[in-house]
Design an enzyme around this catalytic site. Structure first.
Site, PDB file in Angstrom:
ATOM      1  N   LYS A 123      -5.297  74.782  -0.878  1.00  0.00           N
ATOM      2  CA  LYS A 123      -6.611  75.104  -1.260  1.00  0.00           C
ATOM      3  C   LYS A 123      -7.733  74.071  -2.426  1.00  0.00           C
ATOM      4  CE  LYS A 123      -5.270  79.960  -0.630  1.00  0.00           C
ATOM      5  NZ  LYS A 123      -4.064  79.172  -1.182  1.00  0.00           N
ATOM      6  N   THR A 124      -6.055  74.557  -3.397  1.00  0.00           N
ATOM      7  CA  THR A 124      -6.788  73.978  -4.804  1.00  0.00           C
ATOM      8  C   THR A 124      -7.416  72.685  -4.473  1.00  0.00           C
ATOM      9  OG1 THR A 124      -5.994  75.865  -6.337  1.00  0.00           O
ATOM     10  CG2 THR A 124      -6.219  73.493  -7.029  1.00  0.00           C
ATOM     11  N   GLU A 167     -12.657  77.487  -3.598  1.00  0.00           N
ATOM     12  CA  GLU A 167     -11.570  78.309  -2.661  1.00  0.00           C
ATOM     13  C   GLU A 167     -11.491  79.682  -2.166  1.00  0.00           C
ATOM     14  OE1 GLU A 167      -7.489  78.233  -4.766  1.00  0.00           O
ATOM     15  OE2 GLU A 167      -8.695  76.726  -5.518  1.00  0.00           O
TER      16      GLU A 167
END
Length: 474
Positions: A123-124, A167
């Protein structure tokens, strides 16, 4: 109702408990940049706290009821804040509204074009890729990320454009609060065992997230990862059952022959990769300036999502090449004595395997890969300790620290020995370490010129990188 500053009235004077956290600090920064009077507290002094002060945020060190101003319009908390926190207790005494971090972020995203990035892993990185690339194209997005970008050096920013990239955290189901125009699901695996008892619960949670996409929006989802494929099938079945003709479209991506956006090739080149995809019948090739196949596929997800927002594919592909990384995601910390030290946030076996394979592929000849691993959470170690140990077998040698507890209390019988035993059973060379101060000396005795040290885990193992470099330079 929004105030004259353009921020929600309840967010005009927020107080954040645990303001130094990755997600919390990002929201605090954006609010401060939008004109809110932001304050908060954290357990210890940090670079994040100092960065918040530079944008006008008042940060207290330690938790004390006296830190909470009587005129605070709300208190923002994450799932990690316990009910007996003195500032939270004081907020309840004063009848100050308590707002979960995810609700605060959702309020900031409203009114813009939301792009939410979800998945058990990646995600990051993917959110960061989008933030950098869209910024490079002059679209000035707002963004909130779980790590600091290597270029801007920050995890969040208020932009003048209408796109908000966020995110989306599944760990406590908070990602179900968002209403994005475009949502990415990179993968779906069982994790966060304190909150999810089964894969079925995980899938139900991701289904609810996908259902929040606004009409006319797009779900971008992997065609390669089994959990993501299952999610796609579940979403399609639910839509057929509801006879939903106005549902957001689904766009799949990956190496699978039936992917809507198919990856033709990922060609590693040291610490970069060249990627070629077919999108809307046209071949698009671009460079990804970080190593590893998983980062290359994350970049493809970013490309597909940006195109769904209307960004030209060729422009976005070129801009993605400007992404140079995010803190703790295979971040090169330095080199000393001919040894490179890289930091990884990987803490789930899938992430660990991907990063270890990427580092192994980037190493020349007979060079060694040495890992300093710190397990994160007792519940995760109990459920996935064996798989973590098996992942460490990809390294030439590993030092395994005690479990970083984060928000959890110890569990009977759950220690790093679960990982160490599994690693040794898989043929790995592993050294248990109970004293972090001994790590630099230990590692220095294990490596030589051309080798690579990987500090790995979601806790404070990241602090060891500079200390190892200092020892290697002696």
């Amino acid at each position: 109702m929004a105030s004259a500053t353009g921020i929600p009235a309840a967010m005009e004077r927020p107080h954040f408990i645990g303001i130094g956290g990755a997600g919390m600090s990002g929201i605090a920064k954006i609010l401060a940049q939008r004109g809110a009077k932001v304050a908060g507290s954290d357990a210890r002094e940090s670079a994040t706290a100092e960065a918040l002060r530079t944008v006008g945020v008042g940060v207290h060190v330690g938790h004390d009821a006296a830190h909470l101003a009587d005129d605070a319009t709300c208190v923002v908390v994450s799932s990690a804040i316990r009910a007996d926190n003195p500032e939270l207790v004081r907020a309840e005494e004063l009848s100050i509204p308590v707002v979960h971090r995810s609700d605060a972020l959702a309020s900031l995203m409203r009114g813009g074009r939301g792009l939410a990035v979800a998945g058990t892993h990646g995600k990051t990185t993917t959110t960061s890729m989008l933030a950098v690339a869209l910024g490079e194209l002059g679209l000035a997005p707002s963004y909130a990320i779980g790590g600091d970008l290597a270029g801007p050096g920050t995890n969040a920013s208020h932009g003048d454009g209408d796109i908000f990239v966020a995110e989306a955290d599944e760990s406590d189901r908070s990602f179900q609060k968002y209403d994005p125009e475009v949502a990415i699901v990179l993968n779906v695996e069982l994790d966060h065992h304190a909150n999810y008892a089964s894969m079925d619960e995980i899938h139900e949670s991701f289904e609810k997230f996908a259902a929040k996409i606004v009409p006319g929006g797009t779900l971008v989802v992997s065609a390669d990862q089994a959990g993501a494929v299952e999610l796609t099938e579940r979403v399609r079945r639910a839509r057929r059952a509801r006879k939903d003709t106005d549902a957001p479209r689904i766009v799949t991506y990956g190496l699978a022959p039936d992917a809507d956006v198919r990856i033709l090739a990922i060609e590693p080149n040291g610490l970069t990769s060249q990627v070629t995809v077919v999108l809307d019948g046209v071949e698009v090739a671009f460079e990804v300036s970080v190593p590893g196949r998983h980062y290359a596929t994350n970049a493809v997800a970013a490309l597909v999502a940006g195109v769904a927002l209307g960004v030209p594919a060729g422009d976005l592909a070129a801009a993605l090449g400007s992404y140079t990384g995010v803190g703790r995601r295979l971040q090169l910390k330095g080199e000393a004595g001919g040894v490179r030290v890289v930091d990884s946030y990987a803490h789930h076996p899938t992430e660990m395997t991907a990063d270890l394979e990427a580092m192994r592929a980037a190493l020349p000849g007979e060079s060694k890969l040495v890992v300093v691993f710190q397990p994160h959470l007792f519940s995760r170690t109990r459920e996935l300790g064996r798989e973590m140990g098996e992942a460490l077998a990809l390294a030439d040698a590993s030092a395994v620290l005690d479990i970083y507890p984060a928000r959890e209390d110890p569990l009977p019988g759950v220690t790093s020995e679960l990982i160490i035993d599994a690693a040794r059973s898989a043929g790995a060379r592993v050294t248990p370490v109970h004293d972090k101060d001994s790590v630099p000396g230990l590692v220095a005795g294990m490596v030589g010129g051309g080798d690579l040290v990987l500090t790995m885990g979601a806790g404070d193992v990241t602090d060891l990188g500079p200390l190892i470099l200092a020892r290697l330079g002696d």
